[in-house]
Scaffold this motif. Structure first.
Motif, mmCIF file in Angstrom:
data_model
loop_
_atom_site.group_PDB
_atom_site.id
_atom_site.type_symbol
_atom_site.label_atom_id
_atom_site.label_comp_id
_atom_site.label_asym_id
_atom_site.label_seq_id
_atom_site.Cartn_x
_atom_site.Cartn_y
_atom_site.Cartn_z
ATOM 1 N N LYS A 56 0.831 -1.215 0.000
ATOM 2 C CA LYS A 56 0.000 0.000 0.000
ATOM 3 C C LYS A 56 0.864 1.263 0.000
ATOM 4 O O LYS A 56 0.651 2.174 -0.803
ATOM 5 C CB LYS A 56 -0.940 0.002 1.222
ATOM 6 C CG LYS A 56 -1.798 -1.250 1.350
ATOM 7 C CD LYS A 56 -2.689 -1.221 2.585
ATOM 8 C CE LYS A 56 -1.974 -1.117 3.919
ATOM 9 N NZ LYS A 56 -1.133 -2.304 4.259
ATOM 10 N N SER A 57 1.814 1.321 0.914
ATOM 11 C CA SER A 57 2.674 2.511 0.982
ATOM 12 C C SER A 57 3.511 2.647 -0.288
ATOM 13 O O SER A 57 3.691 3.751 -0.805
ATOM 14 C CB SER A 57 3.605 2.442 2.186
ATOM 15 O OG SER A 57 2.861 2.460 3.380
ATOM 16 N N THR A 58 3.999 1.533 -0.773
ATOM 17 C CA THR A 58 4.789 1.566 -2.003
ATOM 18 C C THR A 58 3.964 2.155 -3.145
ATOM 19 O O THR A 58 4.452 2.990 -3.915
ATOM 20 C CB THR A 58 5.267 0.140 -2.363
ATOM 21 O OG1 THR A 58 6.055 -0.354 -1.273
ATOM 22 C CG2 THR A 58 6.092 0.128 -3.636
ATOM 23 N N PHE A 186 -3.082 9.886 1.848
ATOM 24 C CA PHE A 186 -2.980 9.681 3.296
ATOM 25 C C PHE A 186 -2.490 8.258 3.540
ATOM 26 O O PHE A 186 -3.142 7.298 3.125
ATOM 27 C CB PHE A 186 -4.352 9.839 3.964
ATOM 28 C CG PHE A 186 -4.896 11.242 3.949
ATOM 29 C CD1 PHE A 186 -4.644 12.111 5.005
ATOM 30 C CD2 PHE A 186 -5.663 11.688 2.889
ATOM 31 C CE1 PHE A 186 -5.156 13.407 5.005
ATOM 32 C CE2 PHE A 186 -6.178 12.989 2.874
ATOM 33 C CZ PHE A 186 -5.925 13.849 3.937
ATOM 34 N N ASP A 187 -1.358 8.119 4.206
ATOM 35 C CA ASP A 187 -0.838 6.786 4.487
ATOM 36 C C ASP A 187 -1.015 6.473 5.975
ATOM 37 O O ASP A 187 -0.192 6.857 6.798
ATOM 38 C CB ASP A 187 0.634 6.678 4.068
ATOM 39 C CG ASP A 187 1.102 5.225 4.021
ATOM 40 O OD1 ASP A 187 0.313 4.331 4.392
ATOM 41 O OD2 ASP A 187 2.251 4.990 3.606
ATOM 42 N N GLU A 188 -2.073 5.785 6.286
ATOM 43 C CA GLU A 188 -2.413 5.432 7.673
ATOM 44 C C GLU A 188 -2.279 6.632 8.605
ATOM 45 O O GLU A 188 -1.523 6.591 9.588
ATOM 46 C CB GLU A 188 -1.538 4.274 8.153
ATOM 47 C CG GLU A 188 -1.697 3.026 7.288
ATOM 48 C CD GLU A 188 -1.124 1.777 7.954
ATOM 49 O OE1 GLU A 188 -1.210 1.685 9.195
ATOM 50 O OE2 GLU A 188 -0.622 0.898 7.239
ATOM 51 N N PRO A 189 -3.024 7.686 8.320
ATOM 52 C CA PRO A 189 -2.832 8.944 9.054
ATOM 53 C C PRO A 189 -3.195 8.874 10.531
ATOM 54 O O PRO A 189 -2.774 9.745 11.291
ATOM 55 C CB PRO A 189 -3.767 9.915 8.323
ATOM 56 C CG PRO A 189 -4.814 9.048 7.712
ATOM 57 C CD PRO A 189 -4.092 7.794 7.310
HETATM 58 MG MG MG Z 1 2.344 1.077 4.777
#
Ligand code: MG
Ligand code: ADP
Length: 266
Positions: A56-58, A186-189
């Protein structure tokens, strides 16, 4: 708190805000993204869920070209990310051109990444002044307005260490908005926040969504995905396993892997 910015959600010429076509990403021998296809429309709140390590982050980092994709095509607002196409060939953009593309995309991380030696106001002013060459007076005026709108108008002179995690994350959102992005990632904000502080950050994000901002949100907050999301994608091991309306996917998952994941997080 309303009207988080009347000129947000701007764009587009009838194309999706984000379009991924067969996006692959490897780190050396590790094949992380294995052909991602998806579209995010203007004004859409697009939620991305999946187990840790699924990519996901990638994927978010590829969207603003913090990572270079290994194959496929990625478009933001109709423009190829990081490349220019001539005929069948792709040419890498210069760093300066990549930076120009990145400027239109706001990113909010799990760890707020504020500048510790700057006040909330200075954090929000920094990029418009340094990157866009905006006057300090104009940047200050906008920063004050944005901090008001995330409910921190009375905290502008505080340093990050003097703010709670929820307040720091709201400053981080204001800081991203200061560049007037057309897309917010938004990455796991809320993942690093104490449970009682999650709500105030989700409220700001909900406000932003209501104002028409296009948002991709990696989250474990299924309530937010259900209430605010327009689309939900479940990703596992570098592929999109299932996609649909959040209520549909959350209440009636079709795939075993989705069911198994949801049974752990719901
Ligand atoms: Mg991640
Ligand atoms: N810069 C990197 N170099 C090598 N491997 C990486 C790098 N960044 C991420 N990975 C690997 O990619 C996989 C997916 O990571 P990530 O995108 O952070 O997943 P998620 O956000 O879904 O938890 C993980 O196995 C991670 O170790």
């Amino acid at each position: 708190m309303s009207g988080l910015g009347k000129d947000i959600g701007k764009s587009t010429g009838g194309h999706p805000m984000v379009r991924a076509e067969g996006v692959h990403k490897s780190f050396g021998p590790a094949h992380i993204l294995k052909g991602i296809d998806l579209e995010v429309n203007p004004r859409e709140v697009f939620c991305l869920i999946g187990p840790s390590g699924s990519g996901k982050s990638t994927f978010l980092r590829c969207i603003n070209h913090l990572e270079k994709i290994s194959a496929g095509r990625l478009y933001v607002d109709g423009e190829l990310v990081g490349y220019r196409q001539k005929g069948d060939r792709l040419y890498e953009l210069k760093e300066r051109e990549v930076a120009a593309q990145r400027r239109d995309i706001g990113m909010v991380f799990q760890r707020f990444n504020l500048f510790p030696h700057m006040t909330a106001l200075e954090n929000v002013m920094e990029a418009p002044v340094q990157v866009k060459g905006e006057s300090k007076a104009a940047a200050r005026e906008r920063a004050q307005r944005l901090l008001d709108r995330v409910g921190l108008g009375d905290r502008t002179g505080h340093y990050p260490a003097q703010l709670s995690g929820g307040q720091q994350q709201r400053v981080a959102i204001a800081r991203a908005l200061a560049m007037e992005p057309k897309l917010m990632l938004f990455d796991e904000p809320t993942s690093a926040l104490d449970p009682e502080l999650v709500g105030e950050v989700l409220d700001v994000m909900r406000d932003l969504a209501e104002d028409g901002m296009t948002m991709i949100v990696v989250t474990h907050e299924m309530g937010f995905a259900r209430e605010v999301g327009d689309s939900l994608v479940f990703m596992d091991d570098g592929v999109v396993v299932e996609a649909g309306h959040p209520r549909e996917v959350l209440t009636n998952p079709q795939h075993e892997r989705t069911k198994s994941f949801l049974s752990k997080v719901l």
